[in-house]
Enzyme design. Structure first.
Site, PDB file in Angstrom:
ATOM      1  N   HIS A  74      19.056  11.550  -4.461  1.00 53.41           N
ATOM      2  CA  HIS A  74      18.193  12.039  -3.922  1.00 53.41           C
ATOM      3  C   HIS A  74      16.942  11.468  -5.066  1.00 53.41           C
ATOM      4  CE1 HIS A  74      18.419  14.228  -0.351  1.00 53.41           C
ATOM      5  NE2 HIS A  74      20.100  14.702  -0.975  1.00 53.41           N
ATOM      6  N   LYS A 129      -0.631  21.840  -1.454  1.00 57.16           N
ATOM      7  CA  LYS A 129      -1.407  22.449  -2.636  1.00 57.16           C
ATOM      8  C   LYS A 129      -1.598  22.152  -4.169  1.00 57.16           C
ATOM      9  CE  LYS A 129      -1.400  26.438  -2.353  1.00 57.16           C
ATOM     10  NZ  LYS A 129      -2.753  27.177  -1.954  1.00 57.16           N
ATOM     11  N   GLY A 157      18.977  15.113   5.256  1.00 58.81           N
ATOM     12  CA  GLY A 157      18.956  15.514   6.297  1.00 58.81           C
ATOM     13  C   GLY A 157      20.260  16.412   6.148  1.00 58.81           C
ATOM     14  N   GLU A 200      14.248  12.228  -5.508  1.00 60.95           N
ATOM     15  CA  GLU A 200      12.345  12.858  -5.444  1.00 60.95           C
ATOM     16  C   GLU A 200      12.742  14.117  -6.018  1.00 60.95           C
ATOM     17  OE1 GLU A 200      14.753  14.132  -1.652  1.00 60.95           O
ATOM     18  OE2 GLU A 200      14.396  11.747  -3.107  1.00 60.95           O
ATOM     19  N   ASP A 207      -6.771  27.616  -2.092  1.00 57.79           N
ATOM     20  CA  ASP A 207      -7.535  26.978  -1.015  1.00 57.79           C
ATOM     21  C   ASP A 207      -9.150  27.267  -0.507  1.00 57.79           C
ATOM     22  OD1 ASP A 207      -4.697  25.850  -1.117  1.00 57.79           O
ATOM     23  OD2 ASP A 207      -4.194  27.195  -0.017  1.00 57.79           O
ATOM     24  N   CYS A 249      19.760   9.363   1.445  1.00 58.00           N
ATOM     25  CA  CYS A 249      20.895  10.123   1.503  1.00 58.00           C
ATOM     26  C   CYS A 249      21.373   9.677   3.174  1.00 58.00           C
ATOM     27  CB  CYS A 249      20.841  11.364   0.972  1.00 58.00           C
ATOM     28  SG  CYS A 249      21.991  12.741   1.698  1.00 58.00           S
ATOM     29  N   TYR A 250      21.132  10.940   4.426  1.00 59.49           N
ATOM     30  CA  TYR A 250      21.244  10.889   5.659  1.00 59.49           C
ATOM     31  C   TYR A 250      20.333   9.285   6.064  1.00 59.49           C
ATOM     32  CZ  TYR A 250      22.201  12.028  10.627  1.00 59.49           C
ATOM     33  OH  TYR A 250      22.104  11.605  11.566  1.00 59.49           O
TER      34      TYR A 250
END
Length: 525
Positions: free
Chosen positions: A181, A381, A58, A183, A239, A85-86
């Site tokens: 990170h 998605k 963040g 991710e 969608d 991280c944060y």
């Protein structure tokens, strides 16, 4: 039937631009997770009953007194925690450690040294770029604050040349903190590190698979709908198309779709929608040919936001008119997906946002009282696309570049006319066809043509002509928040330009947009 929600991870969002990536990676591993603001109600956390918690990064500065903190309840649950991280910094601070401003900020590529060979998150991991046994991994950093004092019971597990504590662990409590990170794709072993935490440390079973999701959703739809009838606004987008296929599998003839052909679709797109769903899948689809209504409503309007509102309002009117012709409709199905739910709930700031109108049929009159069916509201998605493939929707429909809700209405600058839409459709079709032919379609993230309401002098044979200009647009992006213009080969652009001007009589000039985002946007309106 597999209980796909039994083992789950709670991700608390502190506002990082990468937070949704954490959730997507955990889902890709095969484990269900939910993403919620860090200040979510304690009772919800208890009821959610996660097998592990991830604290995201963040923008806050953890050394400030009013900066965001993890709720105490996550430390009282007795489950593993991973701070990123944060999330690592606030975990350290809240548990008795300290953080301070870093001597050298780290943004981008870095290399960590694994300081504990027995640390489960890193054991035996190696990048192709490094020799085995050296414990060096390529990672992605983004921080100006670092932990400088470990809390009691914690030990060092990773460092960099500029960050003495790039990772820590309390093995007894199963608490881990990573300054980098995992991710993002730039951290080469990031997915493996996350997998070791959620599947190994948290002991979650990998039941979140496409086949299990379909089985679960179909059964849930049968239970919710029973013998009642359902109405769906089918746009031909990803969608609504996947919702149609899911409902068709679950309830068959109880489903009626309304496809509003507004005259602002791509070349032959309306026919393709009807062929895919009505002809090939046997879905009942009502095609409302409302092109004239939309063109009339848009006449004499050239302001972009006003055009969007006109298109949205006209869609509601047409949909309502078709809905009133139908009897015994109890449910309205919508293509809400998980990012829409996240936006609607609001980020960590608590400021709620309205779900994008082109995903949903909002604004129907109160006397059309339908109950909502939103089968995709837990899915990202990419997960929706994977379901679509399994359900038999053609891949080229599922993996097309994004197309705006108002369609060509915002790719025709200024006033929208049927003549302009017809010209633009042809030019766009040529551009897309040649991107496929030259194996470039999958190498750009969004490409399209824009119609400019200006004329330019050209030469055809021995005659001068004065006709319209179109712009080609192609961008490369990861998250569509920022983008750079795609450096398409000059020979390719030359070929496409010649095709467009030779095959479409009303176009005299083709230009290529080389604007990045920011300062420009991807769409022109």
């Amino acid at each position: 039937m597999a209980n796909i929600h039994h083992d789950k991870i709670l991700i608390l969002d502190f506002g990082s631009q990468y937070t949704q990536l954490i959730a997507r990676r955990v889902r890709e591993i095969g484990i269900y997770c939910e993403l919620l603001p860090y200040d979510v109600d304690n009772n919800f956390i208890k009821k959610f009953n996660p097998k592990g918690v991830i604290l995201s990064g963040g923008p806050d500065t953890v050394t400030l007194n009013d900066s965001a903190r993890a709720p105490q309840i996550v430390f009282d649950l007795g489950v593993p925690i991973l701070g990123i991280c944060y999330g690592m910094q606030t975990m350290a601070t809240q548990l008795g450690g300290q953080a301070t401003s870093a001597d050298k900020h780290e943004y981008g590529f870095a290399q960590i040294k694994c300081e504990d060979n027995e640390c489960y998150l890193f054991t035996d991991l190696r990048d192709d770029t490094h020799d085995a046994g050296h414990g060096i991994l390529d990672v992605w950093m983004s921080h100006g604050i670092e932990v400088n004092t470990l809390p009691d019971g914690f030990k060092l597990i990773a460092s960099t040349d500029n960050c003495a504590i790039a990772g820590f662990a309390n093995v007894q409590k199963h608490y881990y903190g990573l300054q980098f990170h995992p991710e993002v794709t730039h951290t080469k072993q990031g997915k493996h590190i996350l997998e070791r935490f959620v599947a190994g440390v948290c002991d979650c079973q990998k039941k979140w698979t496409t086949n299990n999701i379909i089985t679960d959703l179909v059964q849930n739809l049968k239970d919710q709908i029973g013998d009642n009838n359902v109405l769906l606004g089918l746009s031909g987008g990803v969608d609504s198309s996947v919702v149609a296929a899911l409902l068709n599998k679950a309830i068959g003839k109880q489903l009626t779709c309304v496809f509003v052909d507004n005259g602002l679709l791509r070349l032959k797109e309306g026919d393709e929608v009807m062929q895919t769903f009505a002809d090939n899948m046997g879905v009942k689809v009502i095609r409302a040919n409302a092109q004239k209504k939309f063109y009339d409503a848009l006449s004499n309007e050239d302001e972009p936001e006003a055009k969007r509102k006109i298109i949205g309002h006209a869609f509601i009117e047409v949909f309502e008119e078709e809905a009133r012709k139908l009897d015994d409709i109890k449910f309205l199905a919508q293509g809400t997906i998980y990012p829409d739910v996240i936006e609607s709930a609001g980020a960590a700031s608590g400021k709620a946002k309205v779900i994008k109108s082109h995903h949903n049929v909002g604004g129907l009159p109160e006397d059309l009282k339908f109950e909502l069916v939103e089968p995709l509201k837990e899915l990202f998605k990419d997960e929706v696309r994977e379901l679509g493939v399994k359900l038999g929707i053609p891949s080229h429909m599922l993996y097309r570049h994004p197309f705006p809700g108002p369609g060509l209405g915002v790719r025709i600058l200024g006033q929208v006319k049927e003549e302009y839409a017809d010209i633009l459709r042809l030019a766009d079709a040529i551009f897309m066809q040649e991107l496929y032919n030259h194996d470039l379609y999958g190498k750009v993230d969004q490409a399209f043509v824009v119609f400019l309401p200006v004329k330019s002098v050209g030469v055809t044979g021995d005659e001068r002509r004065y006709d319209f200009v179109v712009a080609l647009r192609a961008v490369e992006t990861i998250d569509f928040m920022t983008a750079r213009w795609a450096h398409l080969p000059y020979d390719f652009l030359d070929f496409v330009s010649n095709r467009i001007m030779n095959e479409i009589p009303r176009i005299s000039r083709v230009v290529y947009d080389i604007s990045g985002k920011p300062p420009a946007t991807i769409e022109w309106e």
